[in-house]
Design a protein around this motif. Sequence first.
Motif, PDB file in Angstrom:
ATOM      1  N   SER A 111      -2.637  14.780 -31.707  1.00 31.49           N
ATOM      2  CA  SER A 111      -1.917  16.239 -30.974  1.00 31.49           C
ATOM      3  C   SER A 111      -1.379  16.790 -32.259  1.00 31.49           C
ATOM      4  O   SER A 111      -1.151  18.063 -32.427  1.00 31.49           O
ATOM      5  CB  SER A 111      -0.481  15.217 -30.777  1.00 31.49           C
ATOM      6  OG  SER A 111       0.192  14.728 -31.408  1.00 31.49           O
ATOM      7  N   LEU A 112      -1.723  16.237 -33.704  1.00 33.21           N
ATOM      8  CA  LEU A 112      -1.546  17.580 -34.627  1.00 33.21           C
ATOM      9  C   LEU A 112      -2.781  18.673 -34.825  1.00 33.21           C
ATOM     10  O   LEU A 112      -1.857  19.928 -35.772  1.00 33.21           O
ATOM     11  CB  LEU A 112      -0.999  16.300 -35.908  1.00 33.21           C
ATOM     12  CG  LEU A 112      -0.294  15.332 -36.373  1.00 33.21           C
ATOM     13  CD1 LEU A 112       0.112  14.312 -37.515  1.00 33.21           C
ATOM     14  CD2 LEU A 112       0.330  16.699 -37.005  1.00 33.21           C
ATOM     15  N   PHE A 113      -4.216  17.899 -34.805  1.00 37.91           N
ATOM     16  CA  PHE A 113      -4.844  19.118 -34.711  1.00 37.91           C
ATOM     17  C   PHE A 113      -5.334  19.881 -33.242  1.00 37.91           C
ATOM     18  O   PHE A 113      -5.461  21.114 -33.447  1.00 37.91           O
ATOM     19  CB  PHE A 113      -5.785  18.794 -35.321  1.00 37.91           C
ATOM     20  CG  PHE A 113      -7.027  17.549 -34.651  1.00 37.91           C
ATOM     21  CD1 PHE A 113      -7.847  17.492 -33.403  1.00 37.91           C
ATOM     22  CD2 PHE A 113      -6.580  16.033 -34.676  1.00 37.91           C
ATOM     23  CE1 PHE A 113      -8.689  16.507 -32.898  1.00 37.91           C
ATOM     24  CE2 PHE A 113      -7.527  15.186 -34.127  1.00 37.91           C
ATOM     25  CZ  PHE A 113      -8.654  14.959 -33.540  1.00 37.91           C
TER      26      PHE A 113
ATOM     27  N   LEU B 236      -3.280   1.592 -42.439  1.00 37.03           N
ATOM     28  CA  LEU B 236      -2.491   1.715 -42.722  1.00 37.03           C
ATOM     29  C   LEU B 236      -3.015   3.056 -44.096  1.00 37.03           C
ATOM     30  O   LEU B 236      -2.264   4.065 -44.131  1.00 37.03           O
ATOM     31  CB  LEU B 236      -2.187   1.022 -43.319  1.00 37.03           C
ATOM     32  CG  LEU B 236      -0.480   1.081 -44.178  1.00 37.03           C
ATOM     33  CD1 LEU B 236       0.328   2.185 -43.279  1.00 37.03           C
ATOM     34  CD2 LEU B 236      -0.674  -0.118 -45.063  1.00 37.03           C
ATOM     35  N   VAL B 237      -4.167   2.924 -44.715  1.00 35.00           N
ATOM     36  CA  VAL B 237      -4.590   3.779 -45.805  1.00 35.00           C
ATOM     37  C   VAL B 237      -4.484   5.069 -44.827  1.00 35.00           C
ATOM     38  O   VAL B 237      -4.116   6.497 -45.963  1.00 35.00           O
ATOM     39  CB  VAL B 237      -5.880   3.419 -46.042  1.00 35.00           C
ATOM     40  CG1 VAL B 237      -6.014   4.626 -47.079  1.00 35.00           C
ATOM     41  CG2 VAL B 237      -5.513   1.952 -47.263  1.00 35.00           C
ATOM     42  N   LEU B 238      -5.685   4.950 -43.772  1.00 30.23           N
ATOM     43  CA  LEU B 238      -5.529   6.520 -43.002  1.00 30.23           C
ATOM     44  C   LEU B 238      -4.749   6.827 -43.000  1.00 30.23           C
ATOM     45  O   LEU B 238      -4.338   8.365 -42.917  1.00 30.23           O
ATOM     46  CB  LEU B 238      -6.647   6.672 -42.047  1.00 30.23           C
ATOM     47  CG  LEU B 238      -8.343   5.747 -42.788  1.00 30.23           C
ATOM     48  CD1 LEU B 238      -8.825   5.915 -40.732  1.00 30.23           C
ATOM     49  CD2 LEU B 238      -8.620   7.197 -42.988  1.00 30.23           C
ATOM     50  N   ALA B 239      -3.343   6.043 -42.100  1.00 35.35           N
ATOM     51  CA  ALA B 239      -2.386   6.507 -42.081  1.00 35.35           C
ATOM     52  C   ALA B 239      -1.312   7.842 -42.887  1.00 35.35           C
ATOM     53  O   ALA B 239      -0.485   8.828 -42.704  1.00 35.35           O
ATOM     54  CB  ALA B 239      -1.238   6.056 -40.769  1.00 35.35           C
TER      55      ALA B 239
ATOM     56  N   ASP C 142      -3.383  24.272 -40.593  1.00 30.91           N
ATOM     57  CA  ASP C 142      -5.084  24.821 -39.916  1.00 30.91           C
ATOM     58  C   ASP C 142      -5.680  23.256 -39.654  1.00 30.91           C
ATOM     59  O   ASP C 142      -5.690  22.744 -40.595  1.00 30.91           O
ATOM     60  CB  ASP C 142      -5.836  25.657 -40.830  1.00 30.91           C
ATOM     61  CG  ASP C 142      -7.041  26.610 -40.074  1.00 30.91           C
ATOM     62  OD1 ASP C 142      -7.046  25.730 -39.242  1.00 30.91           O
ATOM     63  OD2 ASP C 142      -7.833  26.799 -41.010  1.00 30.91           O
ATOM     64  N   PRO C 143      -6.122  23.509 -38.414  1.00 34.49           N
ATOM     65  CA  PRO C 143      -6.432  22.301 -37.730  1.00 34.49           C
ATOM     66  C   PRO C 143      -7.759  22.184 -38.749  1.00 34.49           C
ATOM     67  O   PRO C 143      -8.274  20.815 -38.732  1.00 34.49           O
ATOM     68  CB  PRO C 143      -6.677  22.918 -36.611  1.00 34.49           C
ATOM     69  CG  PRO C 143      -5.750  24.055 -35.972  1.00 34.49           C
ATOM     70  CD  PRO C 143      -5.646  24.601 -37.294  1.00 34.49           C
TER      71      PRO C 143
ATOM     72  N   LYS D 266      -7.938  14.256 -37.882  1.00 30.86           N
ATOM     73  CA  LYS D 266      -9.153  13.627 -37.743  1.00 30.86           C
ATOM     74  C   LYS D 266     -10.080  11.849 -37.394  1.00 30.86           C
ATOM     75  O   LYS D 266     -10.374  11.530 -36.657  1.00 30.86           O
ATOM     76  CB  LYS D 266      -9.988  14.639 -37.215  1.00 30.86           C
ATOM     77  CG  LYS D 266     -10.113  15.720 -37.135  1.00 30.86           C
ATOM     78  CD  LYS D 266     -10.851  17.116 -37.124  1.00 30.86           C
ATOM     79  CE  LYS D 266     -10.017  18.606 -36.798  1.00 30.86           C
ATOM     80  NZ  LYS D 266     -11.543  19.236 -37.459  1.00 30.86           N
ATOM     81  N   ASN D 267      -9.622  11.814 -38.852  1.00 22.04           N
ATOM     82  CA  ASN D 267     -10.079  11.051 -39.096  1.00 22.04           C
ATOM     83  C   ASN D 267      -9.208   9.559 -38.618  1.00 22.04           C
ATOM     84  O   ASN D 267     -10.010   8.716 -38.111  1.00 22.04           O
ATOM     85  CB  ASN D 267     -10.146  10.083 -41.334  1.00 22.04           C
ATOM     86  CG  ASN D 267     -11.626  11.878 -41.420  1.00 22.04           C
ATOM     87  OD1 ASN D 267     -12.462  11.380 -40.747  1.00 22.04           O
ATOM     88  ND2 ASN D 267     -11.484  11.590 -42.433  1.00 22.04           N
TER      89      ASN D 267
END
Length: 308
Positions: free
Chosen positions: A196-198, A260-263, A273-274, A281-282
């Motif tokens: 939802s963020l992008f 967790l690292v990606l979060a 900006d998306p 996305k990752n």
Amino acid sequence: MTSADLTNPPATEGLTTDWRDLLALTKPRVMTLVVFTGLCGMLAAPVRLPLVLGFTAILCIALGAGAAAALNQWYESDLDAKMKRTAARPLPAGRMDRQTALHFAVGLGAFSVLLMGLATNALAAGILALSILFYVLVYTVWLKRRTAQNIVIGGAAGAFPPLIGWAAATGDVTLLPVLLFAIIFLWTPPHFWALSLFIKSDYAAAGVPMLPVTAGLKTTRRHVALYTLPMIVAAVAPWPLGLTGAIYGVSAVVLSALFLVLALRVLANDATDPAAMRPEKNLFAYSIVYLFALFGALVADRLLLIGG
């Protein structure tokens, strides 16, 4: 959605429905993960169903998930028409009339529950029915248009498959399948919030109160990181509780550490900006891999633990 929207679809009168549009109503890509976690729940159980009954149980899970998805699209066709990501679906694109979609969805759902009850047991059929009703009535009808907590509470709908698979094999529900339910339930918010963020503009255009729309990007990123923590606890818990062995335990620790690292990278990102939301996305892409890998490790571990 007005009563006219539900009962008067003049642009779709007289359409001949294509089987590919019926298939699209079931959201087959989403169904893949549902079927996989249901299969893992069944294979992790200490009881082995005969091959034909096991196949039938998984088929019922797939049909039930497809029915819920079709009902979701029938009810939300007005929202889907406002979002780029969903505008090409059969109903908003005008390739199917609403009555056909409704009849298909209800028939598919009723058949899946009835067949599950006949092939396995009443508990599995009951949980399957509950999962369909929860997704349609609680998430789609009640929560999605009303609250930013739609994904938090509605996440339970997608968490039922391992319970169903386990119940189909054993006729009961014990601690391990409940933990599997908890893993998916807690995984759903960071998974969907990352998405939802992008695509925030899509949800805003449709008037869906997703967290980035109602609370902003910074708060959503913070929630992604916060919800990752209890998800990791639930994911690792079966190992110290003695429900799984080291294969699952080590896999859960490693996979969850990467999550967790990606979060945390999402938390650290301040892009609006998306196009600059690569961490989001990752995380979204990895979250799908995470669930497949985690449940795959569970099955490998359990098959060894209970002697295949």
